[in-house]
Write a protein that holds these residues in place. Structure first.
Motif, PDB file in Angstrom:
ATOM      1  N   PHE A  38      22.827  59.461  78.215  1.00  6.83           N
ATOM      2  CA  PHE A  38      23.991  59.770  79.050  1.00  6.83           C
ATOM      3  C   PHE A  38      23.862  61.184  79.634  1.00  6.83           C
ATOM      4  O   PHE A  38      24.400  61.483  80.691  1.00  6.83           O
ATOM      5  N   PHE A  39      23.140  62.041  78.926  1.00  7.70           N
ATOM      6  CA  PHE A  39      22.960  63.418  79.397  1.00  7.70           C
ATOM      7  C   PHE A  39      21.581  63.599  80.048  1.00  7.70           C
ATOM      8  O   PHE A  39      20.978  64.669  80.000  1.00  7.70           O
ATOM      9  N   GLU A  40      21.126  62.501  80.608  1.00  6.91           N
ATOM     10  CA  GLU A  40      19.873  62.488  81.359  1.00  6.91           C
ATOM     11  C   GLU A  40      18.683  63.005  80.567  1.00  6.91           C
ATOM     12  O   GLU A  40      17.915  63.853  81.032  1.00  6.91           O
ATOM     13  N   LEU A  41      18.579  62.524  79.374  1.00 12.13           N
ATOM     14  CA  LEU A  41      17.422  62.863  78.569  1.00 12.13           C
ATOM     15  C   LEU A  41      16.903  61.594  77.897  1.00 12.13           C
ATOM     16  O   LEU A  41      17.591  60.996  77.079  1.00 12.13           O
ATOM     17  N   LYS A  42      15.700  61.212  78.287  1.00 13.29           N
ATOM     18  CA  LYS A  42      15.118  59.995  77.742  1.00 13.29           C
ATOM     19  C   LYS A  42      13.940  60.394  76.860  1.00 13.29           C
ATOM     20  O   LYS A  42      12.913  60.873  77.372  1.00 13.29           O
ATOM     21  N   ILE A  43      14.081  60.232  75.566  1.00  7.74           N
ATOM     22  CA  ILE A  43      12.990  60.657  74.681  1.00  7.74           C
ATOM     23  C   ILE A  43      12.437  59.498  73.862  1.00  7.74           C
ATOM     24  O   ILE A  43      11.629  59.711  72.963  1.00  7.74           O
ATOM     25  N   ILE A  44      12.861  58.308  74.228  1.00  4.78           N
ATOM     26  CA  ILE A  44      12.471  57.137  73.446  1.00  4.78           C
ATOM     27  C   ILE A  44      10.945  57.004  73.326  1.00  4.78           C
ATOM     28  O   ILE A  44      10.425  56.555  72.302  1.00  4.78           O
ATOM     29  N   ASP A  45      10.205  57.458  74.357  1.00  2.00           N
ATOM     30  CA  ASP A  45       8.745  57.324  74.318  1.00  2.00           C
ATOM     31  C   ASP A  45       8.023  58.565  73.783  1.00  2.00           C
ATOM     32  O   ASP A  45       6.802  58.606  73.757  1.00  2.00           O
ATOM     33  N   HIS A  46       8.764  59.568  73.408  1.00  2.00           N
ATOM     34  CA  HIS A  46       8.130  60.797  72.929  1.00  2.00           C
ATOM     35  C   HIS A  46       7.629  60.585  71.496  1.00  2.00           C
ATOM     36  O   HIS A  46       8.375  60.107  70.646  1.00  2.00           O
ATOM     37  N   ASP A  47       6.377  60.955  71.240  1.00  2.00           N
ATOM     38  CA  ASP A  47       5.834  60.678  69.903  1.00  2.00           C
ATOM     39  C   ASP A  47       6.476  61.521  68.804  1.00  2.00           C
ATOM     40  O   ASP A  47       6.358  61.201  67.631  1.00  2.00           O
ATOM     41  N   GLN A  48       7.134  62.597  69.170  1.00  2.00           N
ATOM     42  CA  GLN A  48       7.781  63.431  68.156  1.00  2.00           C
ATOM     43  C   GLN A  48       9.306  63.345  68.237  1.00  2.00           C
ATOM     44  O   GLN A  48       9.995  64.302  67.894  1.00  2.00           O
ATOM     45  N   LYS A  49       9.802  62.210  68.706  1.00  2.00           N
ATOM     46  CA  LYS A  49      11.263  62.131  68.920  1.00  2.00           C
ATOM     47  C   LYS A  49      12.060  62.315  67.625  1.00  2.00           C
ATOM     48  O   LYS A  49      13.098  62.975  67.623  1.00  2.00           O
ATOM     49  N   GLU A  50      11.537  61.774  66.524  1.00  2.90           N
ATOM     50  CA  GLU A  50      12.276  61.913  65.260  1.00  2.90           C
ATOM     51  C   GLU A  50      12.362  63.384  64.847  1.00  2.90           C
ATOM     52  O   GLU A  50      13.409  63.861  64.444  1.00  2.90           O
ATOM     53  N   LEU A  51      11.235  64.046  64.960  1.00  2.00           N
ATOM     54  CA  LEU A  51      11.198  65.464  64.582  1.00  2.00           C
ATOM     55  C   LEU A  51      12.157  66.267  65.460  1.00  2.00           C
ATOM     56  O   LEU A  51      12.904  67.124  64.983  1.00  2.00           O
ATOM     57  N   LEU A  52      12.138  65.967  66.746  1.00  2.00           N
ATOM     58  CA  LEU A  52      13.006  66.676  67.687  1.00  2.00           C
ATOM     59  C   LEU A  52      14.478  66.468  67.319  1.00  2.00           C
ATOM     60  O   LEU A  52      15.250  67.430  67.224  1.00  2.00           O
ATOM     61  N   VAL A  53      14.865  65.225  67.085  1.00  2.00           N
ATOM     62  CA  VAL A  53      16.262  64.939  66.762  1.00  2.00           C
ATOM     63  C   VAL A  53      16.640  65.577  65.426  1.00  2.00           C
ATOM     64  O   VAL A  53      17.680  66.224  65.306  1.00  2.00           O
ATOM     65  N   ASP A  54      15.759  65.453  64.444  1.00  2.00           N
ATOM     66  CA  ASP A  54      16.057  66.060  63.147  1.00  2.00           C
ATOM     67  C   ASP A  54      16.202  67.572  63.243  1.00  2.00           C
ATOM     68  O   ASP A  54      17.043  68.166  62.575  1.00  2.00           O
ATOM     69  N   ALA A  55      15.370  68.162  64.082  1.00  2.00           N
ATOM     70  CA  ALA A  55      15.407  69.624  64.195  1.00  2.00           C
ATOM     71  C   ALA A  55      16.717  70.107  64.820  1.00  2.00           C
ATOM     72  O   ALA A  55      17.176  71.208  64.534  1.00  2.00           O
ATOM     73  N   LEU A  56      17.314  69.272  65.659  1.00  2.00           N
ATOM     74  CA  LEU A  56      18.509  69.724  66.378  1.00  2.00           C
ATOM     75  C   LEU A  56      19.819  69.198  65.814  1.00  2.00           C
ATOM     76  O   LEU A  56      20.882  69.727  66.120  1.00  2.00           O
ATOM     77  N   LYS A  57      19.726  68.168  64.993  1.00  2.00           N
ATOM     78  CA  LYS A  57      20.926  67.502  64.469  1.00  2.00           C
ATOM     79  C   LYS A  57      21.946  68.434  63.840  1.00  2.00           C
ATOM     80  O   LYS A  57      23.138  68.241  63.976  1.00  2.00           O
ATOM     81  N   SER A  58      21.447  69.407  63.107  1.00  2.00           N
ATOM     82  CA  SER A  58      22.414  70.258  62.418  1.00  2.00           C
ATOM     83  C   SER A  58      22.709  71.525  63.215  1.00  2.00           C
ATOM     84  O   SER A  58      23.353  72.436  62.720  1.00  2.00           O
ATOM     85  N   ARG A  59      22.240  71.590  64.448  1.00  2.00           N
ATOM     86  CA  ARG A  59      22.482  72.792  65.249  1.00  2.00           C
ATOM     87  C   ARG A  59      23.469  72.559  66.384  1.00  2.00           C
ATOM     88  O   ARG A  59      24.120  73.497  66.831  1.00  2.00           O
ATOM     89  N   ALA A  60      23.542  71.328  66.877  1.00  4.63           N
ATOM     90  CA  ALA A  60      24.348  71.092  68.072  1.00  4.63           C
ATOM     91  C   ALA A  60      25.772  70.684  67.715  1.00  4.63           C
ATOM     92  O   ALA A  60      25.986  69.864  66.828  1.00  4.63           O
ATOM     93  N   LYS A  61      26.721  71.290  68.410  1.00  3.78           N
ATOM     94  CA  LYS A  61      28.122  70.912  68.176  1.00  3.78           C
ATOM     95  C   LYS A  61      28.527  69.745  69.066  1.00  3.78           C
ATOM     96  O   LYS A  61      29.481  69.038  68.776  1.00  3.78           O
ATOM     97  N   THR A  62      27.829  69.598  70.186  1.00  8.19           N
ATOM     98  CA  THR A  62      28.127  68.460  71.067  1.00  8.19           C
ATOM     99  C   THR A  62      26.807  67.826  71.498  1.00  8.19           C
ATOM    100  O   THR A  62      25.751  68.460  71.412  1.00  8.19           O
TER     101      THR A  62
END
Ligand code: GLU
Length: 463
Positions: free
Chosen positions: A325-349
């Motif tokens: 929805f925020f114009e970011l498609k990372i489904i094909d990125h090989d490090q998508k899990e790492l990226l999401v995990d790294a940011l999960k506890s940092r982003a408020k929105t």
């Protein structure tokens, strides 16, 4: 069976106050294995719009509150209302009133001059004189003059009002024979089988009139719950600036529907000091009798805190989907899990999440000037220079965060440096600012080749 409803007038978007009463109605019905119905109060054809109805439906879909049965549109029910108007006329419970507007205005003026409450004086009730010509009459209901109307409000307790203090024989059909608000609400609630009416307490003054209609038509009264308003932190009516906006704006700002619902359930209701409520918990614990008697205050920090909680605990897959929805498609990125995990506890929105993710995934287009001033100088530029040389000289390509950690440590050791001498300049080079998740995670996501490229770009621009 408990049947509740939400009955918005589609004159604008769905506002969070409306969503809160809808949520309460939904929870109460579902908790009791009942039904939650949706009725669109679109009788004011001038003010209503199809887009507004659509907007309300979209908002419901986004938050995941499913209504049962087909949506009821008041605009499609004029024949039903007509039938009941006729019934009341036939039973002598309603009558035509031929008072002209001028006469009514005059009456009001004289009442006001005498410091009396302006009201229609019921002059056409049981009228037997000559009917004035050229006046299109309205239809008024015979109210129980001299009586008291009482009901038990599930939140406010016993409500008792004297009919003569709060109403006159009010209009149920205008001169064009269109039915009026309180008349149709009572009929619809009765015909839809609504057992529990949960709504904002701005409607409390309508309830006695609706009860008059219920009684005149011999309908069984529902239980009423009038929910106190949401105020801003300084105790005033919630304005747009405070958060009184379209529910979908919350989506645009990156709030998760779970967080918004959790926030709303707590605005006006509590269960001990528990703050986090899953939908299942809301369903098992919510009871409208426990809604606070006083108004509640909107607290945007609380909403952010809840949102951060839900982002942190959301499955990675879900975040990946929401980020689209925020114009970011990372489904094909090989490090998508790492990226999401790294940011999960940092982003408020989620919006912030997408911005942070983009700053890692894409080369910086600009640098945070404050960070540049603070961390870039001859020494740090030299360190970065040496670091790229070192990276280029590696005879194997690191991938995992732990591999990058080893490499960085080796570099620091060889050059007798501390991590803090490298970390911030390196962050600026990689993401454009001195704030990012773990340097090793970021390196692993960006990959060796791009790290070198980004550091060289920074060096070139700051030589
Ligand atoms: N249509 C009314 C409103 O939008 C609500 C009516 C009701 O809940 O009884 O405020």
């Amino acid at each position: 069976m408990t049947i509740t409803r939400f009955a918005p007038s589609p004159t604008g978007y769905l506002h969070i106050g409306g969503l809160r009463t809808a949520l309460y109605s939904y929870l109460w019905a579902k908790k009791n294995g009942g039904k939650f119905l949706l009725r669109i109060e679109d009788t004011d054809l001038k003010r209503n719009s199809i887009e507004a109805t659509k907007a309300i439906e979209n908002a419901f879909e986004w938050v995941g509150l499913k209504h049962d049965e087909k949506i009821v549109y008041q605009s499609q029910r004029f024949d039903i209302y007509k039938k009941y108007i006729q019934q009341l006329l036939d039973e002598d419970k309603a009558y035509y009133c031929y008072m002209s507007k001028e006469e009514l205005d005059k009456l009001r003026e004289s009442q006001m001059a005498k410091k009396q409450r302006p009201r229609y004086d019921n002059r056409y009730r049981d009228f037997s004189g000559t009917i004035p010509k050229d006046i299109k009459p309205v239809i008024r209901i015979k109210t129980p003059i001299g009586k008291t109307i009482e009901f038990d409000d599930g939140i406010k307790g016993k409500i008792s009002v004297k009919v003569d203090d709060v109403m006159d024989d009010f209009i149920i059909a205008r001169s064009d024979m269109s039915p009026t608000y309180n008349f149709v609400v009572a009929i619809d609630d009765a015909l839809m089988g609504i057992t529990d009416v949960i709504r904002g307490d701005d409607h409390l003054s309508n309830t006695p009139k609706q009860i008059v209609v219920y009684n005149a038509l011999g309908f069984k009264l529902p239980n009423f719950y009038h929910v106190p308003m949401i105020l801003n932190p300084s105790g005033k009516k919630l304005s747009k600036r405070d958060g009184a906006m379209d529910v979908m704006e919350y989506k645009n700002m990156g709030y998760m529907p779970e967080a918004l619902l959790n926030f709303l359930v707590r605005l006006g209701w509590s269960y001990g000091d528990q703050e986090i409520f899953s939908m299942d918990e809301m369903l098992s614990l919510f009871d409208p009798h426990d809604i606070n008697k006083s108004a509640s205050a909107y607290n945007s920090e609380k909403l952010q805190w809840l949102n951060a909680h839900y982002i942190k605990n959301a499955p990675t897959k879900r975040i990946i989907k929401d980020l689209e929805f925020f114009e970011l498609k990372i489904i094909d990125h090989d490090q998508k899990e790492l990226l999401v995990d790294a940011l999960k506890s940092r982003a408020k929105t989620l919006k912030e999440f997408a911005l942070m993710a983009k700053s890692i995934l894409f080369d910086p287009t600009e640098y945070d000037q404050k960070a540049i001033k603070k961390f870039l100088n001859e020494d740090s530029l030299q360190i970065l220079q040496n670091f790229t040389k070192f990276l280029k000289s590696l005879n194997k390509t690191p991938h995992l965060p732990i591999e990058f950690e080893e490499i960085v440590k080796e570099f620091l050791q060889k050059n007798e440096l501390k991590m803090k001498q490298l970390a911030q300049p390196l962050r600026i080079a990689m993401v454009g600012s001195a704030v990012s998740p773990s340097v090793y995670d970021v390196m692993s996501i960006i990959k060796l080749e791009n790290i070198i490229k980004r550091v060289e770009k920074l060096l070139m621009e700051h030589q």
